[in-house]
Write a protein that holds these residues in place. Structure first.
Motif, PDB file in Angstrom:
ATOM      1  N   ASN A  55     -30.126  67.394  88.534  1.00  0.00           N
ATOM      2  CA  ASN A  55     -29.108  66.765  89.376  1.00  0.00           C
ATOM      3  C   ASN A  55     -27.832  66.475  88.581  1.00  0.00           C
ATOM      4  O   ASN A  55     -26.725  66.586  89.117  1.00  0.00           O
ATOM      5  N   ALA A  56     -27.996  66.106  87.306  1.00  0.00           N
ATOM      6  CA  ALA A  56     -26.825  65.828  86.469  1.00  0.00           C
ATOM      7  C   ALA A  56     -26.016  67.099  86.235  1.00  0.00           C
ATOM      8  O   ALA A  56     -24.772  67.072  86.248  1.00  0.00           O
ATOM      9  N   VAL A  57     -26.687  68.219  86.021  1.00  0.00           N
ATOM     10  CA  VAL A  57     -25.977  69.494  85.855  1.00  0.00           C
ATOM     11  C   VAL A  57     -25.228  69.839  87.140  1.00  0.00           C
ATOM     12  O   VAL A  57     -24.050  70.234  87.107  1.00  0.00           O
ATOM     13  N   ALA A  58     -25.909  69.684  88.293  1.00  0.00           N
ATOM     14  CA  ALA A  58     -25.266  69.980  89.573  1.00  0.00           C
ATOM     15  C   ALA A  58     -24.040  69.095  89.799  1.00  0.00           C
ATOM     16  O   ALA A  58     -23.001  69.554  90.296  1.00  0.00           O
ATOM     17  N   GLN A  59     -24.134  67.828  89.429  1.00  0.00           N
ATOM     18  CA  GLN A  59     -22.996  66.920  89.591  1.00  0.00           C
ATOM     19  C   GLN A  59     -21.846  67.329  88.672  1.00  0.00           C
ATOM     20  O   GLN A  59     -20.677  67.281  89.071  1.00  0.00           O
ATOM     21  N   ASN A  60     -22.163  67.740  87.451  1.00  0.00           N
ATOM     22  CA  ASN A  60     -21.115  68.214  86.546  1.00  0.00           C
ATOM     23  C   ASN A  60     -20.424  69.453  87.098  1.00  0.00           C
ATOM     24  O   ASN A  60     -19.203  69.607  86.974  1.00  0.00           O
ATOM     25  N   LEU A  61     -21.187  70.356  87.710  1.00  0.00           N
ATOM     26  CA  LEU A  61     -20.586  71.548  88.306  1.00  0.00           C
ATOM     27  C   LEU A  61     -19.665  71.174  89.459  1.00  0.00           C
ATOM     28  O   LEU A  61     -18.574  71.738  89.605  1.00  0.00           O
ATOM     29  N   GLU A  62     -20.089  70.237  90.268  1.00  0.00           N
ATOM     30  CA  GLU A  62     -19.272  69.800  91.406  1.00  0.00           C
ATOM     31  C   GLU A  62     -17.988  69.124  90.935  1.00  0.00           C
ATOM     32  O   GLU A  62     -16.947  69.210  91.604  1.00  0.00           O
ATOM     33  N   ASN A  63     -18.058  68.464  89.770  1.00  0.00           N
ATOM     34  CA  ASN A  63     -16.902  67.760  89.208  1.00  0.00           C
ATOM     35  C   ASN A  63     -16.370  68.469  87.963  1.00  0.00           C
ATOM     36  O   ASN A  63     -15.884  67.826  87.039  1.00  0.00           O
ATOM     37  N   ALA A  64     -16.472  69.799  87.959  1.00  0.00           N
ATOM     38  CA  ALA A  64     -16.125  70.565  86.759  1.00  0.00           C
ATOM     39  C   ALA A  64     -14.672  70.357  86.333  1.00  0.00           C
ATOM     40  O   ALA A  64     -14.374  70.303  85.122  1.00  0.00           O
ATOM     41  N   GLU A  65     -13.757  70.221  87.290  1.00  0.00           N
ATOM     42  CA  GLU A  65     -12.352  70.052  86.916  1.00  0.00           C
ATOM     43  C   GLU A  65     -12.140  68.758  86.134  1.00  0.00           C
ATOM     44  O   GLU A  65     -11.468  68.755  85.089  1.00  0.00           O
ATOM     45  N   THR A  66     -12.729  67.681  86.609  1.00  0.00           N
ATOM     46  CA  THR A  66     -12.590  66.396  85.903  1.00  0.00           C
ATOM     47  C   THR A  66     -13.283  66.440  84.552  1.00  0.00           C
ATOM     48  O   THR A  66     -12.750  65.951  83.542  1.00  0.00           O
TER      49      THR A  66
END
Length: 392
Positions: A373-384
């Motif tokens: 889930n942490a990897v998925a969240q990082n992908l969703e917020n990749a720009e930040t």
């Protein structure tokens, strides 16, 4: 002075083959009996192997990374006097004989070099490697004159093999050394790892926006691919999930590292698979991470397999191969491998499937789910995430 072959010893019950990882001595070096001369990887650990003789190393008969069966010759040494013939017996403690068992007769000493049947000069061995002939196959090639094998003998052997192949129903080819190393690690992992698998989709649109932003920026410091952004997101996720930058030592010790050593599966022509390695990946800023990853992948594509015992997390990416799902195979000593597939639309938004195979001896289901889930969240917020990584 005479020449004797040093053979791979039997260090444990059931051990059939080993992988040569490192030579500790070089041709021309003098060594004492019981001095460590090379390191090998078994199914349990890396072991430094002692010399059975005192003398001078003439040549190594294998390369670092080669897979050798127990009892195979690995080196030739120049030694003095008379020694007992080497044998691949176990060095483990032996059980005491029962009183009724007759004592074994003492073994007669033999002259050093008596067991040599074929002399292979270094230039012949180098020529064989150029032709893709393994050490085992090389020793089956007959010498045209005496017991000294020459490059001309290899040419004659290959010509005969080609003629046979023209009429045979099938042809046997030796596996590339890198594939043999991969098979060795897979076999070892199957004996150690208790795999478990988790899967979930993740948004991919922010990843693509990051790539486009760098492409459209004049004088951008790097031009990352989608995979490289994904790899950065995965490495950063390990900072909050320390088990994914850890290794299991034995059955009762967790060895945790401050940063993750990241292994990347890299495809080469002929369906060969090698590993690129980014050490301390989670400590790098985004630009340094991308530059290092690009450099290591170039080396891997050129044939440099960087896999070693320090890798904790492996990544595999099938974007571009139209594969949206897979169950990645975990290779120890890594504790997990993360797969990302080809992007597909969900209500107009690109997504990928993330599949995590992890070692259940170290990581449980909830821990695996939280990391995924942490990897998925990082992908969703990749720009930040990338922006903060650019800042420092």
């Amino acid at each position: 002075m005479a020449i004797v072959e040093v053979i791979v010893p039997q260090l444990g019950e059931g051990l059939q083959e080993v992988r040569v990882t490192r030579f500790l001595k070089q041709p021309g070096d003098r060594v004492e009996r019981d001095e460590h001369i090379y390191e090998m990887e078994t199914d349990k650990a890396n072991v430094e192997v002692e010399s059975p003789y005192a003398g001078v190393i003439v040549e190594w008969l294998a390369k670092e990374g080669d897979i050798l069966p127990i009892g195979a010759p690995i080196a030739r040494m120049e030694v003095e006097g008379v020694v007992e013939a080497a044998s691949p017996v176990s060095h483990a403690p032996q059980s005491a004989p029962t009183p009724s068992a007759p004592a074994a007769p003492p073994r007669e000493p033999v002259g050093v070099g008596a067991r040599l049947e074929l002399i292979i000069p270094p230039r012949t061995r180098a020529y064989a490697r150029q032709k893709g002939i393994s050490e085992e196959e090389l020793r089956r090639i007959p010498a045209a004159s005496g017991n000294k094998l020459m490059p001309e003998d290899i040419d004659a052997y290959l010509a005969g093999r080609s003629e046979t192949a023209a009429t045979a129903e099938y042809v046997d080819y030796p596996l590339p050394q890198q594939q043999r190393a991969f098979i060795y690690r897979i076999k070892r992992s199957s004996q150690l790892v208790v795999p478990a698998v988790l899967r979930r989709p993740a948004r991919w649109d922010a990843v693509r926006r990051v790539v486009e932003q760098f492409k459209s920026t004049p004088n951008a410091p790097v031009h990352p691919s989608e995979f490289q952004v994904f790899a950065y997101c995965a490495a950063q996720a390990t900072l909050q999930h320390p088990k994914f930058r850890s290794q299991l030592v034995g059955e009762d010790t967790l060895r945790q590292y401050p940063h993750v050593n990241l292994g990347i599966a890299v495809a080469r022509p002929g369906d060969e698979l090698v590993t690129a390695l980014v050490k301390n990946a989670s400590a790098l800023d985004f630009v340094s991470f991308v530059r290092t990853l690009q450099s290591q992948i170039r080396k891997a594509r050129a044939g440099e397999d960087q896999a070693d015992a320090s890798i904790q997390l492996l990544l595999t990416y099938m974007g571009g191969y139209q594969m949206v799902d897979a169950i990645p195979v975990l290779v120890a000593p890594a504790v997990a491998i993360l797969f990302a597939g080809e992007a597909f639309p969900v209500e107009g938004v690109p997504h990928v499937n993330l599949v995590l195979t992890f070692d259940h001896r170290l990581i449980n289901g909830v821990g695996g789910a939280e990391f995924l889930n942490a990897v998925a969240q990082n992908l969703e917020n990749a720009e930040t995430l990338v922006q903060s990584g650019m800042a420092g």
